[in-house]
Scaffold this motif. Sequence first.
Motif, PDB file in Angstrom:
ATOM      1  N   ARG A 128      -5.346   0.753  -4.668  1.00 51.72           N
ATOM      2  CA  ARG A 128      -4.856  -0.127  -5.736  1.00 51.72           C
ATOM      3  C   ARG A 128      -4.399  -1.463  -5.151  1.00 51.72           C
ATOM      4  O   ARG A 128      -4.578  -2.517  -5.769  1.00 51.72           O
ATOM      5  N   ALA A 129      -3.794  -1.422  -3.981  1.00 57.39           N
ATOM      6  CA  ALA A 129      -3.348  -2.657  -3.326  1.00 57.39           C
ATOM      7  C   ALA A 129      -4.535  -3.587  -3.078  1.00 57.39           C
ATOM      8  O   ALA A 129      -4.415  -4.818  -3.191  1.00 57.39           O
ATOM      9  N   SER A 172       0.817  -1.209   0.000  1.00 59.11           N
ATOM     10  CA  SER A 172       0.000   0.000   0.000  1.00 59.11           C
ATOM     11  C   SER A 172       0.850   1.258   0.000  1.00 59.11           C
ATOM     12  O   SER A 172       0.512   2.253  -0.648  1.00 59.11           O
ATOM     13  N   SER A 173       1.956   1.217   0.726  1.00 61.20           N
ATOM     14  CA  SER A 173       2.819   2.391   0.795  1.00 61.20           C
ATOM     15  C   SER A 173       3.468   2.700  -0.545  1.00 61.20           C
ATOM     16  O   SER A 173       3.863   3.840  -0.809  1.00 61.20           O
ATOM     17  N   ARG A 174       3.543   1.689  -1.402  1.00 62.02           N
ATOM     18  CA  ARG A 174       4.163   1.881  -2.715  1.00 62.02           C
ATOM     19  C   ARG A 174       3.152   2.273  -3.795  1.00 62.02           C
ATOM     20  O   ARG A 174       3.436   3.132  -4.634  1.00 62.02           O
ATOM     21  N   ILE A 175       1.989   1.640  -3.779  1.00 60.63           N
ATOM     22  CA  ILE A 175       1.040   1.866  -4.881  1.00 60.63           C
ATOM     23  C   ILE A 175      -0.279   2.476  -4.411  1.00 60.63           C
ATOM     24  O   ILE A 175      -1.147   2.757  -5.236  1.00 60.63           O
ATOM     25  N   ALA A 193     -12.837  -2.856  -6.705  1.00 58.08           N
ATOM     26  CA  ALA A 193     -11.753  -2.238  -5.924  1.00 58.08           C
ATOM     27  C   ALA A 193     -10.944  -1.264  -6.774  1.00 58.08           C
ATOM     28  O   ALA A 193     -10.574  -0.178  -6.309  1.00 58.08           O
ATOM     29  N   PHE A 194     -10.666  -1.644  -8.009  1.00 59.38           N
ATOM     30  CA  PHE A 194      -9.958  -0.713  -8.897  1.00 59.38           C
ATOM     31  C   PHE A 194     -10.823   0.511  -9.190  1.00 59.38           C
ATOM     32  O   PHE A 194     -10.313   1.605  -9.428  1.00 59.38           O
TER      33      PHE A 194
END
Length: 366
Positions: free
Chosen positions: A250-251, A243-246, A350-351
Motif C-alpha cells: 500500500r505504501a 510501510s511498517s504502518r500500512i 501498485a494498489f
Amino acid sequence: MGVGRFAFTPFLPLMEADNAITASGGAAVATANYAGYLAGAVALSIRPTINTRGHLRMWAVALVASEALMAVADGVVVLSVLRFVAGVASAVIFVGCVSTVAHARRHGASSAVTFAGVGAGIAISGVLTLVAGPHLSWQQLWIGAAIITALALAPISTMRIHPEPDSVSAGDAAILDRTHHSAWRLLLAAYFLEGLGYIVIGTFLVAAVSGNSGSATSSAGPVVWIVVGLTAVPAGVIWTRVSSRIGAHRALGVALVVQAVAALLPAVSSSTAAALVAAALFGGTFIGIVSVAMSVGAALPVARTAAILTAVYGVGQVLGPVVVTPVLGSSYTLAFVIATVVLLLAALAAFGVARTMPRRRELVGV
C-alpha cells in the motif's frame, strides 16, 4: 552513482546556454543514458554471475571515465555514447549494491540507508552546480563531477559482492501460484510506469525551472536539484516507517500518488515555489519507491527480482523522454501532464499489488 548518473540534469541548462546541445538533443543524450541502464540491468538479469567485485570495479572506472570525457566530447552522438556507458555502469553498481545489502540484512544492513547515498549524490551535483556553476564552464563541472565520483566509489574496491540467486528454492517455487503471478505482473507494470513517469521529472524539472527564471545561470535550477537530493536522503527510511504502518504494498501506491502530484505542480504553475514543492515531493518519493518496490519483489517467490525490476524500470526510462520529446517546445507543461497520468496509472497498478498479494506474504517493512 548519484553524481555519475544524475549530474547531467543540473548541467544540461548550462550546456544548452553554451549552445553545446539543444533541448531535443538533451533528451536524446538522456535517453542514451537510460538505454545503457537498461542494457546493464538486462545483462544482469540474464547472467547474474557477472554481478561480481571485478565487474563492479571495472564499471566504476568506466563511470568516472565517462564523466571526465564529457568535458571534451562534441556532438550528440559522442555525448550519447558516453552517457550510455554511464548508464550501464549505474545499473551494475545499483544491482550489485542491492543484492549485497539484501544478503547482509540478517546482519542489520538496511536498503533504506543504502539508497540514501543516491540522494546524497544528487544533492552534491546540485551544490557543485550552484557553487561552481557561475565560475566554471560546464566542461570543468564535468571534470569536478568525475573527481567526486571517483572519491565516492573508491571504497567499493574492498566490497565483496553477493549476486542474487538465479533460481528460487523448491519451497518457494511450489507456492508460485496464480495469485503470486498476478501480484508480480502488477508490480512489474507499476515499476515500468514509475520508470517512465519519474524520468520525465528527473530529466526536465531543472531545465524547466531554469527556463522560467530566464537564465541558465540562475540559482533556481541548482537549488531545486539540491532539494531533490536532500529530500531523497531520508526518503528510504521514511517510507520504511510508512510501510511498517500500512504495509509496503500500500505504501508503494501512496508514494506513487504523491509523486504524481510532484509531476502536476510544474505543469500548473511556473512559480519557483511550486517547483520547490515539486522537488521535495519528487525527491521524497523516487528513492522510497525504488526501496519499497525492491522489497515487495523480494517477498515474492521469483528469482532475480532486483535485476528484473531494474530492467523493467530501465525500459520505462528509455521510453519516457521519447514519449514526451514530440511535445517539447517553448515549455515542458505537456511533458509533466503526461508524467502525471503515467504515475497515476502506476499507482493503480501498485494498489492492485496490495489487493492480489497473498496475506501470508504480506510485507510490513523494507
